[in-house]
Design an enzyme around this catalytic site. Structure first.
Site, PDB file in Angstrom:
ATOM      1  N   LYS A 166       4.477  -0.044 -13.923  1.00  0.00           N
ATOM      2  CA  LYS A 166       5.893  -1.307 -13.748  1.00  0.00           C
ATOM      3  C   LYS A 166       6.112  -2.002 -15.701  1.00  0.00           C
ATOM      4  CE  LYS A 166       7.032  -3.793 -10.289  1.00  0.00           C
ATOM      5  NZ  LYS A 166       7.899  -3.080  -9.737  1.00  0.00           N
TER       6      LYS A 166
ATOM      7  N   GLY B 193       0.782  -1.339  -0.113  1.00  0.00           N
ATOM      8  CA  GLY B 193      -0.451  -0.357  -0.286  1.00  0.00           C
ATOM      9  C   GLY B 193       1.152   1.291   0.481  1.00  0.00           C
TER      10      GLY B 193
ATOM     11  N   ASP C 280      -7.481  -9.805  -8.277  1.00  0.00           N
ATOM     12  CA  ASP C 280      -7.193 -10.339  -9.358  1.00  0.00           C
ATOM     13  C   ASP C 280      -7.580  -9.844 -10.662  1.00  0.00           C
ATOM     14  OD1 ASP C 280      -5.137 -11.957 -11.417  1.00  0.00           O
ATOM     15  OD2 ASP C 280      -6.341 -14.037 -10.585  1.00  0.00           O
TER      16      ASP C 280
ATOM     17  N   ASP D  39      -5.894  -5.785  -4.821  1.00  0.00           N
ATOM     18  CA  ASP D  39      -4.273  -6.463  -5.142  1.00  0.00           C
ATOM     19  C   ASP D  39      -4.967  -7.596  -4.687  1.00  0.00           C
ATOM     20  OD1 ASP D  39      -0.890  -5.944  -4.927  1.00  0.00           O
ATOM     21  OD2 ASP D  39      -2.403  -7.719  -3.926  1.00  0.00           O
TER      22      ASP D  39
ATOM     23  N   ASP E  45       1.291  -1.465 -10.123  1.00  0.00           N
ATOM     24  CA  ASP E  45       2.642  -1.750  -9.730  1.00  0.00           C
ATOM     25  C   ASP E  45       2.585  -3.482  -9.968  1.00  0.00           C
ATOM     26  OD1 ASP E  45       5.425  -2.026  -9.031  1.00  0.00           O
ATOM     27  OD2 ASP E  45       5.394  -1.210  -6.863  1.00  0.00           O
TER      28      ASP E  45
HETATM   29  N1  SAM Z   1       2.393  -0.469  -4.738  1.00  0.00           N
HETATM   30  C1  SAM Z   1       2.815  -1.729  -3.954  1.00  0.00           C
HETATM   31  C2  SAM Z   1       3.196  -0.584  -2.552  1.00  0.00           C
HETATM   32  O1  SAM Z   1       3.653   0.252  -3.237  1.00  0.00           O
HETATM   33  O2  SAM Z   1       2.751  -1.122  -1.802  1.00  0.00           O
HETATM   34  C3  SAM Z   1       3.928  -2.649  -4.186  1.00  0.00           C
HETATM   35  C4  SAM Z   1       3.087  -3.631  -5.712  1.00  0.00           C
HETATM   36  S1  SAM Z   1       3.886  -5.747  -4.589  1.00  0.00           S
HETATM   37  C5  SAM Z   1       5.260  -4.761  -6.337  1.00  0.00           C
HETATM   38  C6  SAM Z   1       3.386  -5.937  -6.484  1.00  0.00           C
HETATM   39  C7  SAM Z   1       1.786  -6.806  -5.809  1.00  0.00           C
HETATM   40  O3  SAM Z   1       1.799  -7.133  -6.712  1.00  0.00           O
HETATM   41  C8  SAM Z   1       1.332  -8.005  -5.122  1.00  0.00           C
HETATM   42  O4  SAM Z   1       1.077  -7.023  -3.808  1.00  0.00           O
HETATM   43  C9  SAM Z   1       1.246  -8.563  -5.143  1.00  0.00           C
HETATM   44  O5  SAM Z   1       0.194  -9.089  -4.360  1.00  0.00           O
HETATM   45  C10 SAM Z   1      -0.559  -8.097  -6.559  1.00  0.00           C
HETATM   46  N2  SAM Z   1      -0.061  -8.478  -7.955  1.00  0.00           N
HETATM   47  C11 SAM Z   1       0.183 -10.051  -8.628  1.00  0.00           C
HETATM   48  N3  SAM Z   1      -0.389 -10.297  -9.327  1.00  0.00           N
HETATM   49  C12 SAM Z   1      -1.651  -9.817  -9.318  1.00  0.00           C
HETATM   50  C13 SAM Z   1      -2.922  -9.590  -9.583  1.00  0.00           C
HETATM   51  N4  SAM Z   1      -2.926 -10.921 -11.160  1.00  0.00           N
HETATM   52  N5  SAM Z   1      -3.854  -8.865  -9.849  1.00  0.00           N
HETATM   53  C14 SAM Z   1      -3.676  -8.042  -8.133  1.00  0.00           C
HETATM   54  N6  SAM Z   1      -2.359  -8.078  -8.064  1.00  0.00           N
HETATM   55  C15 SAM Z   1      -1.761  -9.064  -8.128  1.00  0.00           C
END
Ligand code: SAM
Length: 307
Positions: free
Chosen positions: A161, A53, A96, A80, A121
């Site tokens: 990203k 977050g 998802d 997320d 991200d």
């Molecule tokens: N931007 C966030 C922050 O500042 O705290 C960090 C994000 S982290 C690098 C990547 C996130 O992508 C993870 O929490 C993961 O659960 C989420 N993620 C990966 N695949 C996903 C999907 N199919 N749907 C939703 N979230 C997803």
């Protein structure tokens, strides 16, 4: 963000704890904003792949705390797969982003209105197999773009990203179909050793007649790209974000003079349901197999077929 020896070495990791960000990623969004004024005139935002977050924290601080007068107009929807601790003014969806049901939930929150900004991200759990990691990352970006085409206003901005792997041209070309300006950025806080960069796509302008659809994911046929030639193949500008005054994320920095001895800081926000939770519980109850007898315990559990 848990405690680890990296805490001592990674300046952004340490700063994030000191300044109360849930993750060091916050600095990436802040540095992108320094160069692109992302939040200028922005009230409605979708934060895709938002846990734990820190990007939502940035949104909440910039759009609500720093602009109390426009508080009522602001809508921030964060999504997320993982649960996320609450944040002021942030609506959360656990889902998802590649699923239609999640997209519908996001769209539902806008009640016919549109978003000014969509940020993503998203990152998969990396396998270390580069081709697979890049492919999954590209799929996440496309899912985010698909959702974006449903909720973003014309002229709006999409930030995501991206892994700059060997097939990245395909993604650039696809993004250029929808946005008048696409720039690749590497914020100072993003490690040089990481393949990640960020696309800042400005001025959303879908082709005439384009109908957003969740049933027909964008770019499902990569072979189409090979047939693009000349001006249809796009060169995207690359930009290093942030000036030399920002910390270099790959450099080791000494502790501040007043901090004589290193003191570990607690995480800003403990993870709600981390994958290592069971292991921690087992350790607390002294039930973890030690290296000496792990083989024995393992055999025992096989023979008794119990946990
Ligand atoms: N931007 C966030 C922050 O500042 O705290 C960090 C994000 S982290 C690098 C990547 C996130 O992508 C993870 O929490 C993961 O659960 C989420 N993620 C990966 N695949 C996903 C999907 N199919 N749907 C939703 N979230 C997803």
């Amino acid at each position: 963000m848990g405690r680890s020896s990296k805490d001592k070495r990674d300046i952004y990791y340490r700063l994030a704890k000191e300044e109360g960000w849930r993750a060091r990623s916050a600095y990436k969004l802040l540095q992108l904003n320094d160069d692109f004024n992302l939040f200028n005139g922005v009230n409605r935002v979708v934060d895709l792949c938002a846990a734990p977050g820190s990007w939502s924290q940035v949104l909440s601080r910039k759009l609500i705390e720093e602009r109390p007068n426009s508080k009522d107009m602001v809508k921030i929807v964060a999504v997320d797969l993982q649960a996320m601790a609450p944040l002021p003014g942030v609506i959360q969806i656990q889902g998802d982003i590649t699923k239609i049901s999640t997209a519908h939930q996001i769209i539902g929150h806008f009640e016919g209105e549109v978003a000014d900004l969509v940020i993503c991200d998203g990152a998969p759990d990396v396998t270390g197999l580069h081709d697979i990691d890049e492919y999954i990352q590209a799929q996440l970006l496309l899912a985010a773009l698909n959702i974006t085409t449903h909720v973003l206003k014309r002229g709006g901005t999409f930030v995501a990203k991206i892994f700059r792997g060997k097939d990245v041209d395909l993604l650039y070309a696809q993004l250029k179909v929808f946005f008048l300006s696409v720039t690749i950025c590497k914020p100072r806080s993003s490690r040089n050793s990481s393949i990640e960069s960020f696309v800042v796509c400005q001025n959303y302008s879908p082709p005439s007649g384009y109908m957003p659809s969740m049933l027909n994911p964008l770019l499902s046929n990569p072979s189409q790209f090979k047939s693009l030639e000349g001006a249809n193949r796009v060169i995207i500008p690359f930009m290093a974000c942030g000036d030399l005054s920002a910390y270099d994320s790959d450099q080791t920095y000494p502790l501040a003079a007043e901090q004589k001895q290193y003191k570990s800081l607690l995480p800003t926000q403990e993870p709600i349901n981390p994958p290592y939770k069971t292991a921690c519980l087992l350790k607390k109850n002294n039930s973890l197999a030690s290296s000496e007898n792990s083989g024995k315990k393992c055999n025992m559990s096989h023979s008794t077929n119990s946990t």
